[in-house]
Design a protein around this motif. Structure first.
Motif, PDB file in Angstrom:
ATOM      1  N   ILE A  82      -6.875   2.951  -3.744  1.00 41.80           N
ATOM      2  CA  ILE A  82      -5.638   3.486  -3.169  1.00 41.80           C
ATOM      3  C   ILE A  82      -4.397   2.932  -3.853  1.00 41.80           C
ATOM      4  N   GLY A  83      -4.598   2.055  -4.824  1.00 42.39           N
ATOM      5  CA  GLY A  83      -3.460   1.526  -5.572  1.00 42.39           C
ATOM      6  C   GLY A  83      -2.649   0.498  -4.806  1.00 42.39           C
ATOM      7  N   ALA A  84      -3.329  -0.334  -4.010  1.00 43.38           N
ATOM      8  CA  ALA A  84      -2.607  -1.425  -3.331  1.00 43.38           C
ATOM      9  C   ALA A  84      -2.346  -2.533  -4.334  1.00 43.38           C
ATOM     10  N   GLU A  85      -1.248  -3.285  -4.134  1.00 45.34           N
ATOM     11  CA  GLU A  85      -0.914  -4.337  -5.094  1.00 45.34           C
ATOM     12  C   GLU A  85      -1.933  -5.481  -5.027  1.00 45.34           C
TER      13      GLU A  85
ATOM     14  N   VAL B 202       0.876  -1.175   0.000  1.00 42.64           N
ATOM     15  CA  VAL B 202       0.000   0.000   0.000  1.00 42.64           C
ATOM     16  C   VAL B 202       0.912   1.222   0.000  1.00 42.64           C
ATOM     17  N   PRO B 203       0.582   2.286  -0.757  1.00 46.12           N
ATOM     18  CA  PRO B 203       1.400   3.499  -0.694  1.00 46.12           C
ATOM     19  C   PRO B 203       1.458   4.012   0.751  1.00 46.12           C
ATOM     20  N   ASP B 204       2.652   4.278   1.255  1.00 46.79           N
ATOM     21  CA  ASP B 204       2.805   4.692   2.653  1.00 46.79           C
ATOM     22  C   ASP B 204       2.699   6.207   2.763  1.00 46.79           C
ATOM     23  N   THR B 205       1.468   6.710   2.676  1.00 51.92           N
ATOM     24  CA  THR B 205       1.254   8.160   2.716  1.00 51.92           C
ATOM     25  C   THR B 205       0.196   8.493   3.772  1.00 51.92           C
TER      26      THR B 205
ATOM     27  N   ASP C 197       2.902  -2.802   4.150  1.00 52.99           N
ATOM     28  CA  ASP C 197       1.834  -3.806   4.194  1.00 52.99           C
ATOM     29  C   ASP C 197       0.967  -3.529   5.417  1.00 52.99           C
ATOM     30  N   MET C 198      -0.290  -3.879   5.312  1.00 56.16           N
ATOM     31  CA  MET C 198      -1.220  -3.648   6.431  1.00 56.16           C
ATOM     32  C   MET C 198      -2.042  -4.928   6.620  1.00 56.16           C
ATOM     33  N   THR C 199      -2.051  -5.450   7.844  1.00 56.39           N
ATOM     34  CA  THR C 199      -2.832  -6.654   8.138  1.00 56.39           C
ATOM     35  C   THR C 199      -3.763  -6.365   9.303  1.00 56.39           C
TER      36      THR C 199
ATOM     37  N   ILE D  44      -1.907  -4.539  12.186  1.00 53.62           N
ATOM     38  CA  ILE D  44      -0.444  -4.458  12.129  1.00 53.62           C
ATOM     39  C   ILE D  44      -0.042  -3.753  10.845  1.00 53.62           C
ATOM     40  N   GLN D  45       0.777  -2.712  10.971  1.00 55.42           N
ATOM     41  CA  GLN D  45       1.340  -2.092   9.767  1.00 55.42           C
ATOM     42  C   GLN D  45       2.829  -2.361   9.785  1.00 55.42           C
TER      43      GLN D  45
END
Ligand code: ADP
Ligand code: ASP
Ligand code: MG
Length: 412
Positions: A328-331, A269-272, A304-306, A294-295
């Motif tokens: 958000i443009g996550a992979e 995820v873009p870290d913004t 990554d974000m779980t 958890i980030q």
């Protein structure tokens, strides 16, 4: 003469003979001059059966219709119970949530009680009837049937006990009380005689389904002592009460597990700034409660974000998340429903170090991989593969010697 609220769970009213046996038990107390309010669950397995039926109609069942469907389980048991009492020679009346007027908000399948009108129940009690109330259900302001979330009959019982200023509130179930862990998966589990509201809240929030967490919250707020005990014996169970001086003060008071959560992971995820709120706002707008988050640390401009959500909300959450991932443009966004959260709980942890290390060591000794960890002052939780739940619970219960009773702490 006392006013007594007794709640019987699904296994206690699982078939006609069990319903008759419970009716006779309640009638004994009624004959001794007590006013009896009985709260019943659906027959064991019935609510699950209804949930499965709903999923055969709609992949993500309509929440309003789900509540209309789920409420029939309790509707059946209260009617049968009232018949059993009448057949055995006393008078009884069954009441549904909207007849009593158990008013709730409109958050279908997990509604919260807003108020209870005790008048009708009191009138029936004064007419000498045993009042049998359907657990787990209420009615919203718009007149729709609502349900209180799985295990919600406990909450109905405690709420009624508070509203009626009952002298006793007893929760009857298929085990003899609250144990140091689930006695059905750990034979050395030990029954706890007395436990504080706060510790019970913690155990319930982490999966000890013997009491619904919201019932414990209400009991604490309205100072209702709860007696959790077995339907099938006469032995004393566990008292859930306010803290007093001679209670057990334990380092670790219990081991819990929860198989009802699922894990969702956003990869890259873009870290913004604002990303977390864009992920979690729509989830909370949909009434879905997120538990652990958890980030990961940043890798380039990405992270990554779980997080975990209740399994019953997993499909809805995934649908929302797939849309967010695109926005958000996550992979990718992936999920895993075969997880379990195993926790150790105890107020004594506040002043001790090394408890977490022991927990991690025990899990690694059993070759169990830890996927997520979360801690608070009085609990440590690890997410593991679901298939290792029982092994983990037993190993932790043994390691912290929970089968041995602690000496009470005498305070002057
Ligand atoms: P009911 O249908 O009576 O509401 P539940 O199934 O909701 O009963 O809750 C009782 C069950 O809770 C027990 O059969 C037991 O397997 C489980 N349980 C989990 N943790 C605990 C614990 N710490 N102490 C007692 N029972 C527990
Ligand atoms: N019948 C509902 C359930 O199975 C409510 C309850 O039993 O407390 O979750
Ligand atoms: Mg229950």
């Amino acid at each position: 003469m006392a006013l007594i609220v007794q709640k019987f769970g699904g296994t206690s009213v699982a078939d006609p003979d069990k319903i008759k046996a419970v009716a006779l038990r309640v009638m004994e107390l009624s004959k001794q001059g007590n006013q009896m309010v009985v709260v019943l669950s659906a027959m064991a397995g019935e609510t699950n059966r209804l949930v499965d039926l709903a999923h055969k109609m709609q992949a993500i069942p309509d929440q309003r219709e789900m509540d209309v469907l789920l409420s029939i389980g309790e509707q059946a048991t209260v009617a049968l119970f009232a018949m059993a009492v009448k057949e055995a020679g006393l008078d009884a009346v069954s009441l549904l949530g909207d007849q009593v007027k158990i008013s709730t908000d409109s958050m279908h399948t997990k509604a919260r009680i807003k108020s209870i009108n005790a008048d009708l129940i009191k009138r029936h009690l004064n007419d000498g009837k045993i009042v049998v109330v359907a657990g787990f259900q209420g009615v919203s302001e718009s007149g729709d049937i609502t349900t209180l979330g799985r295990g919600g009959s406990d909450t109905t019982a405690v709420a009624l006990a508070a509203a009626l200023a009952a002298d006793q509130c007893e929760i009857f179930t298929d085990v003899e009380g609250v144990y140091t862990t689930d006695p059905n998966i750990c034979p050395s589990a030990r029954k706890i005689d007395r436990i504080t509201y706060d510790e019970m809240l913690e155990l319930a929030s982490l999966g000890a389904k013997v009491l619904d967490i919201r019932s414990v919250g209400l009991a604490k707020r309205y100072k209702v002592p709860i007696h959790v005990r077995s339907t099938f014996t006469n032995t004393q169970g566990t008292w859930v009460v306010e803290e007093d001086k001679i209670m057990e003060s334990m380092l670790v008071s219990g081991v819990t597990y929860n198989k009802n959560e699922a894990r969702i992971t956003f990869s890259r995820v873009p870290d913004t700034p604002g990303i977390a709120s864009r992920i979690f706002n729509p989830i909370s707008d949909a009434g879905i409660v997120v538990d652990m988050i958890i980030q990961n640390t940043r890798a380039g401009d990405m992270t990554d974000m779980t997080f975990t959500v209740p399994k019953s909300d997993y499909e809805r959450a995934m649908k929302i998340m797939q849309k967010i991932a695109e926005d958000i443009g996550a992979e990718s966004v992936t999920g895993d429903t075969k997880i379990a959260k195993v926790s150790i709980v105890g107020v004594g942890m506040r002043n001790h170090s090394g408890i977490a290390t022991t927990m991690f060591h025990i899990l690694s000794r059993e070759n169990i991989n830890i996927m997520m960890i979360s801690t608070s002052e009085i609990k440590i939780s690890c997410v593991i593969e679901e298939k290792y739940t029982e092994l983990a619970v037993r190993a932790l219960h043994d390691a912290f010697e929970l089968d041995k009773a602690n000496l009470p702490l005498e305070e002057s």
